[in-house]
Motif scaffolding. Structure first.
Motif, PDB file in Angstrom:
ATOM      1  N   ALA A 481       0.908  -1.184   0.083  1.00  0.00           N
ATOM      2  CA  ALA A 481      -0.074   0.105  -0.043  1.00  0.00           C
ATOM      3  C   ALA A 481       0.800   1.308   0.029  1.00  0.00           C
ATOM      4  N   LYS A 482       2.114   1.438   0.697  1.00  0.00           N
ATOM      5  CA  LYS A 482       2.997   2.525   1.041  1.00  0.00           C
ATOM      6  C   LYS A 482       3.412   2.707  -0.481  1.00  0.00           C
ATOM      7  N   SER A 483       4.099   1.709  -1.097  1.00  0.00           N
ATOM      8  CA  SER A 483       4.678   2.053  -2.341  1.00  0.00           C
ATOM      9  C   SER A 483       3.665   2.382  -3.596  1.00  0.00           C
ATOM     10  N   GLU A 484       2.220   1.923  -3.299  1.00  0.00           N
ATOM     11  CA  GLU A 484       1.299   2.252  -4.108  1.00  0.00           C
ATOM     12  C   GLU A 484       0.877   3.588  -4.028  1.00  0.00           C
ATOM     13  N   LEU A 485       0.978   4.216  -2.600  1.00  0.00           N
ATOM     14  CA  LEU A 485       0.494   5.576  -2.523  1.00  0.00           C
ATOM     15  C   LEU A 485       1.563   6.530  -2.855  1.00  0.00           C
ATOM     16  N   ALA A 490       2.811  10.430  -7.644  1.00  0.00           N
ATOM     17  CA  ALA A 490       3.575  10.678  -8.747  1.00  0.00           C
ATOM     18  C   ALA A 490       2.525  10.738 -10.053  1.00  0.00           C
ATOM     19  N   GLU A 491       1.771   9.673 -10.159  1.00  0.00           N
ATOM     20  CA  GLU A 491       0.757   9.744 -11.338  1.00  0.00           C
ATOM     21  C   GLU A 491      -0.217  11.160 -11.298  1.00  0.00           C
ATOM     22  N   ARG A 492      -0.398  11.507 -10.122  1.00  0.00           N
ATOM     23  CA  ARG A 492      -1.355  12.788  -9.766  1.00  0.00           C
ATOM     24  C   ARG A 492      -0.555  13.806 -10.429  1.00  0.00           C
ATOM     25  N   THR A 493       0.573  13.835 -10.186  1.00  0.00           N
ATOM     26  CA  THR A 493       1.443  15.083 -10.650  1.00  0.00           C
ATOM     27  C   THR A 493       1.444  14.929 -12.033  1.00  0.00           C
ATOM     28  N   CYS A 494       1.500  13.792 -12.817  1.00  0.00           N
ATOM     29  CA  CYS A 494       1.660  13.370 -14.081  1.00  0.00           C
ATOM     30  C   CYS A 494       0.125  14.114 -14.787  1.00  0.00           C
ATOM     31  N   GLN A 495      -0.824  13.566 -13.984  1.00  0.00           N
ATOM     32  CA  GLN A 495      -2.073  13.853 -14.452  1.00  0.00           C
ATOM     33  C   GLN A 495      -2.562  15.360 -14.466  1.00  0.00           C
TER      34      GLN A 495
END
Length: 742
Positions: A481-485, A490-495
């Protein structure tokens, strides 16, 4: 039931878990399913019998009733054939008397030959020409020409009706109504008895007009010979009987003549016979009252049907006063018949009334009565069918059908029981035993349950065995879960960055859409304005100069208005089709189809147009049958559009080829022509709305929507379409279907 008992006994000793008593036989699922099946069988048999007794029996009875109606129609039709022949002969005599001069000798020579027709002399008892008083000879009041047939079959001229001391033939019942008929309409008298053969007779009368003025009548006296035998033979198939009555409901035939005839003896000892009417029979046999009332009601309905009752009553009064043989009630009926024939409202011998009676004066049992009305003569034909025959036939068929259906239902439920025991009951017992054994052991359930059973309980065992694995999976999920968070951050920044880019792209797309909208409106206004301008221009010009413009010129204007209207209609239809396709509101009906047959049917539609321009239509297929899933009507629309374009741009003596190649992964259709081709710079947007080649804008092109519609339809099939130029000239349009869609 023996097999069921054995099965229940096998289930009785099923082991149970500790602390819970063993199931009794009546508590087990197997017994309950068997009991439900037996109950279902009994219910199905009961419902089947009830439905068949109610529905099928009614259908069979209805069919028998329809057969009675067909029989009645056939009898009326068969009787109508000689009636029509007599009417034709009487009309011919009437036409002859109208055309011939008032020459006694000529009439005495010609009329007997017409009356002595060998094909009809068995039923023609006499006939002649009956002029109006002083119409044939202004010095003679009565001047009839009548011939009667003797017992030896020869015709004899009778002058009795010209006796000045007699009542006068122009006051007879068969004469007076003819004054109010048109030249082509016959009047049929009431029936009367032949004093020699004691068979019913009628007179067919046609009016004679000279210089549009009534000048007399022509008549045929007709014996209804063999009527009783004709109706008797026709009724054999029903088991009942058929009889006939004239317009006044006087009997013409009956299965028991003694019931409908009166016998009188004159002073010379000669017996005279006469048929009675329906009311007389009803007085003698009350069970006939319903039929008599119905027959009278038919006449009353005919009298009351006309809205202009005042004119009917006035005509009836005139007929009553003119004839000593017609009372007022009969005159009303004759007047109504005259009006009915003038309006041509009579049907061609169809059933009028259908009755079901509890008793019959001849058969003494319940009967079905169908009453038919003959045209022209207004006779009634009555078909009587015993209901016992109808019910007997219906019951026999129903019992046979019930036996078959009950047997099939029993066999079906027995097979269902065997299949249910094999597929459901036995696996349930086996899983129940495994669960019981598992509950008694100390081992983990997931290690003991057999999850190979392919049913709900087997699925349950599988889920229990997987529970431990699922718990371990949960622990691993917590670790990740931690690594996924972190990854999501990072994904949100790209989004966010993508959103900014999409916003800019959306702005560009909106500007392009606005530009496309402006171009669309410009094209639409031009395409709509041009045919509308033509329509209005030619319409105004024709309207202003309609008085002095030649008819050929006006015809040309109307043709141009029609051509412009067709152009406008095609444009609007294309716009509607394209709009529905782009909005995804078009319904497609996909079905496995032979692409070769579909293309050949479209090619056949254009064969004639191609032959006129000496253009060859050549097809080539890699296989004899090429099947794929498609909407036939929509794909025909695509091929019609492509072939139409190819014909439009092909030169005289040109060639159009359609090649279909069915490969392993796709099906390719190529439509090639030898026309002007497509400029290379226009190949990318040739399928856009209102796109027309610079080489076709001189008048050969269409609205520019056809290829856009083709692209939308092809895309809906999961296929692609594009265009290429041929090295030797002309263009090729290619459609490629994927095998996954074929």
């Amino acid at each position: 039931m023996t097999s069921v008992a054995v099965i229940l006994k096998d289930d009785y000793d099923m082991p149970s878990s500790s602390g819970r008593p063993a199931l009794q036989w009546y508590e087990k699922l197997h017994f309950k399913i068997t009991l439900c099946q037996l109950t279902l069988l009994i219910a199905m048999v009961a419902i089947t019998i009830a439905v068949l007794l109610k529905v099928e029996r009614a259908l069979i009875i209805e069919k028998e009733q329809a057969l009675a109606v067909q029989l009645g129609n056939r009898v009326v039709s068969n009787l109508g054939e000689p009636i029509a022949a007599m009417e034709a002969l009487a009309l011919a005599i009437s036409d002859l008397c109208e055309a011939m001069p008032a020459d006694r000798k000529a009439l005495m020579d010609v009329l007997p030959h017409l009356l002595d027709d060998e094909s009809e002399n068995t039923i023609i008892a006499g006939g002649g020409y009956w002029p109006e008083p002083y119409a044939f000879d202004e010095r003679v009041e009565r001047h009839s020409f009548f011939w009667g047939r003797e017992n030896d079959g020869t015709l004899k001229f009778y002058d009795d009706y010209n006796d000045p001391d007699g009542p006068g033939y122009h006051n007879e019942e068969w004469y007076v109504p003819a004054r109010y008929y048109s030249t082509a309409t016959p009047f049929w008298s009431k029936s009367y008895m032949d004093p020699y053969s004691f068979e019913p007779m009628v007179t067919c009368t046609y009016p004679v007009y000279r210089n549009d003025r009534f000048s007399g009548v022509t008549t045929l006296d007709i014996r209804l010979s063999g009527l009783h035998h004709i109706l008797k033979n026709a009724a054999r198939v029903t088991g009942g009987y058929i009889y006939a009555l004239d317009r006044n409901n006087k009997f013409l035939s009956f299965p028991r003549p003694d019931m409908v005839k009166t016998y009188q003896q004159d002073d010379s000892g000669k017996t005279a016979e006469e048929f009675i009417n329906a009311d007389d029979l009803a007085r003698n046999f009350p069970v006939f009252t319903s039929i008599a009332d119905t027959l009278n009601q038919l006449n009353d309905d005919l009298i009351e049907r006309d809205d202009d009752t005042e004119s009917i009553d006035k005509l009836a009064t005139t007929i009553d006063e003119d004839s000593y043989q017609i009372n007022h009630k009969e005159a009303q009926l004759i007047a109504a018949i005259i009006d009915d024939q003038a309006t041509d409202s009579t049907s061609q011998s169809y059933e009028k009334i259908r009755l079901v009676l509890d008793d019959d004066c001849v058969l003494n049992e319940p009967v079905l009565v169908s009453i038919f009305l003959m045209p022209s003569t207004y006779w009634k034909v009555v078909v009587v069918t015993p209901l016992s025959k109808v019910y007997k036939s219906a019951d026999a068929i129903t019992k046979q059908v019930i036996a078959y259906i009950v047997a099939l239902e029993t066999i079906s439920l027995l097979v269902m029981f065997i299949v249910l025991r094999r597929l459901v009951i036995r696996p349930l017992r086996r899983i129940s035993a495994d669960l019981t054994a598992s509950s008694k052991s100390n081992q983990s359930m997931c290690n003991q349950l057999d999850d190979r059973a392919r049913n709900e309980l087997g699925q349950l065992c599988y889920e229990l065995n997987c529970r431990t694995g699922q718990l371990e999976s949960v622990n691993r999920e917590v670790e990740t879960a931690k690594s996924e968070l972190e990854h999501k951050v990072a994904e949100r920044t790209c989004q966010i960055e993508e959103v900014l880019l999409e916003t800019a792209a959306a702005k560009d797309a909106a500007e392009l859409a606005n530009q496309a909208k402006s171009e669309f409106l410009a094209n639409m206004s031009h395409e709509l304005r041009t045919p509308l301008h033509h329509i209005l221009s030619y319409a105004r010009f024709g309207y202003r100069r309609i008085e002095d413009t030649p008819r050929e010129k006006l015809h040309s204007y109307f043709q141009k208005i029609e051509t412009s209207g067709d152009t406008l209609l095609r444009l609007l239809n294309d716009l509607l089709d394209l709009a529905k396709l782009e909005a995804g509101k078009t319904t497609f009906t996909f079905a496995d189809s032979d692409l070769r047959s579909l293309i050949e049917s479209v090619v056949d539609e254009f064969r004639l147009a191609a032959d006129e321009e000496k253009i060859s239509l050549v097809t080539c297929y890699s296989r004899s049958e090429i099947h794929t899933s498609l909407d036939q009507q929509r794909m025909k629309q695509v091929f019609r559009n492509l072939l139409s374009n190819a014909l439009k741009f092909s030169p005289y003596n040109g060639r159009i080829s359609i090649d279909v190649d069915a490969g392993k992964d796709n099906i390719t259709v190529r439509i090639s022509d030898e026309g002007i081709g497509i400029p290379p710079g226009e190949l990318d947007f040739v399928f856009d709305k209102f796109a027309q080649s610079a080489m076709t804008k001189t008048g050969a092109g269409g609205t520019g929507l056809g290829l856009s519609i083709c692209r939308e339809i092809v895309s809906a099939h999961g296929a692609i379409i594009w265009a290429e130029n041929n090295p030797s000239g002309g263009a090729t349009f290619i459609i490629e279907f994927q095998t996954a869609n074929a």
